[in-house]
Write an enzyme that holds these catalytic residues in place. Sequence first.
Site, PDB file in Angstrom:
ATOM      1  N   CYS A  35       0.861  -1.171   0.000  1.00  0.00           N
ATOM      2  CA  CYS A  35       0.000   0.000   0.000  1.00  0.00           C
ATOM      3  C   CYS A  35       0.904   1.229   0.000  1.00  0.00           C
ATOM      4  CB  CYS A  35      -0.932   0.112   1.194  1.00  0.00           C
ATOM      5  SG  CYS A  35      -2.012  -1.297   1.424  1.00  0.00           S
ATOM      6  N   ARG A  42       3.315  -0.086  -5.164  1.00  0.00           N
ATOM      7  CA  ARG A  42       3.140  -0.685  -3.850  1.00  0.00           C
ATOM      8  C   ARG A  42       1.798  -1.404  -3.700  1.00  0.00           C
ATOM      9  NH1 ARG A  42       6.829   1.355  -0.377  1.00  0.00           N
ATOM     10  NH2 ARG A  42       5.601   0.686   1.387  1.00  0.00           N
ATOM     11  N   TRP A  93      -3.032  -2.551  -1.521  1.00  0.00           N
ATOM     12  CA  TRP A  93      -2.797  -3.974  -1.793  1.00  0.00           C
ATOM     13  C   TRP A  93      -3.522  -4.698  -0.670  1.00  0.00           C
ATOM     14  CZ3 TRP A  93      -0.351  -8.086   0.739  1.00  0.00           C
ATOM     15  CH2 TRP A  93      -0.106  -9.222  -0.056  1.00  0.00           C
ATOM     16  N   ASN A 116      -0.837   1.972   5.942  1.00  0.00           N
ATOM     17  CA  ASN A 116      -0.070   0.913   5.270  1.00  0.00           C
ATOM     18  C   ASN A 116       0.486   0.012   6.364  1.00  0.00           C
ATOM     19  OD1 ASN A 116       1.675  -0.656   3.707  1.00  0.00           O
ATOM     20  ND2 ASN A 116       3.330   0.828   3.915  1.00  0.00           N
ATOM     21  N   GLY A 117       0.217  -1.292   6.252  1.00  0.00           N
ATOM     22  CA  GLY A 117       0.699  -2.232   7.267  1.00  0.00           C
ATOM     23  C   GLY A 117      -0.405  -3.219   7.621  1.00  0.00           C
ATOM     24  N   GLU A 150      14.476 -18.709 -10.894  1.00  0.00           N
ATOM     25  CA  GLU A 150      14.141 -17.313 -11.128  1.00  0.00           C
ATOM     26  C   GLU A 150      13.331 -17.159 -12.433  1.00  0.00           C
ATOM     27  OE1 GLU A 150      13.898 -14.839  -9.419  1.00  0.00           O
ATOM     28  OE2 GLU A 150      13.900 -13.128 -10.756  1.00  0.00           O
ATOM     29  N   LYS A 206       9.577 -15.544 -12.589  1.00  0.00           N
ATOM     30  CA  LYS A 206       9.235 -14.431 -13.488  1.00  0.00           C
ATOM     31  C   LYS A 206       8.012 -14.793 -14.307  1.00  0.00           C
ATOM     32  CE  LYS A 206      10.843 -11.975 -12.073  1.00  0.00           C
ATOM     33  NZ  LYS A 206      11.781 -11.729 -11.039  1.00  0.00           N
ATOM     34  N   GLU A 222       4.698 -14.999 -12.244  1.00  0.00           N
ATOM     35  CA  GLU A 222       4.147 -13.784 -11.652  1.00  0.00           C
ATOM     36  C   GLU A 222       3.585 -12.809 -12.679  1.00  0.00           C
ATOM     37  OE1 GLU A 222       8.421 -11.719 -10.392  1.00  0.00           O
ATOM     38  OE2 GLU A 222       6.680 -11.255  -9.204  1.00  0.00           O
ATOM     39  N   HIS A 235      11.937 -37.930 -10.440  1.00  0.00           N
ATOM     40  CA  HIS A 235      11.429 -38.445  -9.172  1.00  0.00           C
ATOM     41  C   HIS A 235       9.977 -38.032  -8.929  1.00  0.00           C
ATOM     42  CE1 HIS A 235      15.254 -40.154  -8.054  1.00  0.00           C
ATOM     43  NE2 HIS A 235      15.848 -39.008  -8.357  1.00  0.00           N
ATOM     44  N   LYS A 263       5.218  -4.353  -5.260  1.00  0.00           N
ATOM     45  CA  LYS A 263       6.679  -4.319  -5.342  1.00  0.00           C
ATOM     46  C   LYS A 263       7.345  -4.548  -3.991  1.00  0.00           C
ATOM     47  CE  LYS A 263      10.511  -3.617  -7.574  1.00  0.00           C
ATOM     48  NZ  LYS A 263      10.937  -4.796  -8.354  1.00  0.00           N
TER      49      LYS A 263
HETATM   50  C1  AGP Z   1      10.198 -10.713  -7.741  1.00  0.00           C
HETATM   51  O1  AGP Z   1       9.922 -10.540  -9.061  1.00  0.00           O
HETATM   52  C2  AGP Z   1       9.214 -10.341  -6.781  1.00  0.00           C
HETATM   53  N1  AGP Z   1       8.138  -9.636  -7.192  1.00  0.00           N
HETATM   54  C3  AGP Z   1       9.386 -10.721  -5.344  1.00  0.00           C
HETATM   55  O2  AGP Z   1       9.598 -12.086  -5.296  1.00  0.00           O
HETATM   56  C4  AGP Z   1      10.530  -9.994  -4.587  1.00  0.00           C
HETATM   57  O3  AGP Z   1      11.759 -10.417  -5.075  1.00  0.00           O
HETATM   58  C5  AGP Z   1      10.398 -10.301  -3.090  1.00  0.00           C
HETATM   59  O4  AGP Z   1       9.180  -9.810  -2.628  1.00  0.00           O
HETATM   60  C6  AGP Z   1      11.537  -9.747  -2.265  1.00  0.00           C
HETATM   61  O5  AGP Z   1      11.595  -8.356  -2.348  1.00  0.00           O
HETATM   62  P1  AGP Z   1      12.841  -7.561  -1.802  1.00  0.00           P
HETATM   63  O6  AGP Z   1      14.017  -7.953  -2.618  1.00  0.00           O
HETATM   64  O7  AGP Z   1      12.471  -6.130  -1.963  1.00  0.00           O
HETATM   65  O8  AGP Z   1      13.038  -7.957  -0.370  1.00  0.00           O
END
Ligand code: AGP
Length: 589
Positions: A2, A27, A71, A95-96, A462, A466, A469, A485, A584
Amino acid sequence: MCGIIGYTGKEQAAPKLICGLKRLEYRGYDSAGIATFHRDDFSVFKRKGRVSELKGGETLQGNCGIGHTRWATHGAPSERNAHPHAFGRFVLVHNGIIENYLPLRKECEGRGEVFASETDSEVIAHLLEYYDSGDVLAALKKTAARLTGSFALAVMCRDEPNVLYAARRKSPLIVGRGKDGSYIASDVPAIAECEELYTLRDGEFAVLDGDNIRFYGEEGEIKKETMKLVSKADVPEKGEYAHFMLKEMHEIPAAIANSLLDFEENSCFSAINIVLCQTEYIEIVACGTAYHSGIAAKHAIEALARVPVEVTVASEYRYRDPIVPKGTLVLAVSQSGETADTLAAAELAKSKGATVIAVTNVPDSSITQLAHFVLFTRAGREVAVAATKSFNAQLALLYSLAVALARAKGKRADPELLRPLPALSEQVLAETEQMKEVAPLLLDSRSVYFIGRGADYCAALEGSLKLKEISYLPSEGYPAGELKHGTLALVDEGTPVVAVLTQHALAEKTMNAVSEVSARGGKVLLVTNLPEYCSHRSVFRSFLLPPCEELFSPILSVIPLQALAYYTSLARGNDPDKPRNLAKSVTVE
Ligand code: AGP
């Protein structure tokens, strides 16, 4: 998560709030709202969806106001649950997460108070109304003391039309003074035009009245130092690119170059070098993409320095009563420096006697306050929710650290091996449009698998993250040898499998898995720096990487996988910069 903003000053508040919220949208973006004060009352305008839905709110009158982009945590994304939340004389944005909101809500309902939303945040407005007897700051302090969890708050009270109150615990909050008034925001870009910026710390409060800003701690009024001035250039722009993600991928070479540690120039290096000499064991704590960079770092550190490394998802570390032997170094890796789980894990490790080095991209973020030492990746601000350049920057920095650790331990490790990485990444980037042609192959698949061994496994993880998400395709990253397995049962005619192969010694082993996939009808995309495997009969398509030091190859092999996710997201009609349900910076548990 947020984003919150507040303004009080000479100008109309609403356009400023909406402009700031646009810059905070990374955010969270499932609903948004603003409130201003005009003619003895609040006007509130909220909408489900993105900040662009607030267009009609720009005409709200008033020189003091607050805004929020959400969010959702408690309560569905809806207009009803959108902030600001009002009760009695108070209106606020939060926010929180208020972890004890249920008993508090019961308490308020017991007094006959009616709630308008399902959120945890609304209870704060009720408590403020209950505790206020003419001194809003005192009421805010009493309210804060009742809350468990995290909060960054901006509050307005009907009795003080031009005054904003702010409070912080474990959620970021910046206060700024500009030419036209004073501001509160979750992050710097929202108020980058301000001439003075201050970071509010946990347990602190601020009162803003036009140009006048006062700060308070538990004991009373306090003085605060201003942050370094932020130039306008800090407000991110897409420029010629269609999306921030694409732009940020093109910034990878610079991010790598800027993040390779030049220990001669690093003022804190001599102190870090002493820590490295004493390090017997390393624990890397991180989440998501940062966790994957930890896995790559483990390979490099163990290979070069022969120091054992564990990599733990921060949300698991914080609740497992970890063993912290003497000589433990904890690397807390976080692009934002605000991830709640990573902060908590680092705090726990520190309390158990570990030395904590934060690896972050954001100066003055919360993690920089709690770590013993900070190493900055210099990727520049990253806006797209899907991390790209920050991952490559983390790898550059962690690989440099592996070299430094090896040297501190008297092992041979040549920093020159890192130097070609920026130019090599440039070469890889130049080829990534190939992924436009691969993306259609994934469009209708039920699932996609990414496989690799050793350092390649990290790139596979990774690449898979990507893809899932931003394209919303179910996808898994697997160690190539583990496929047989169980997961191989899911591979049938046409199942896309992306195999990463850059480790010469493991090549035949990975190719066994590729053949097993192809024998079951799977279509293999091979990402490799070994040209001899590109024409293998089990390979459906290939992407050839330039040769590089094998240990560091994930920094290159991930780039076509980032591009594959990007083009697949586009082909599925998604917005790659703002994937659904994500944000983010994850400042809640
Ligand atoms: C990656 O594409 C993400 N959206 C997410 O996994 C991110 O890497 C994770 O939330 C950690 O964030 P940070 O590096 O700001 O701690």
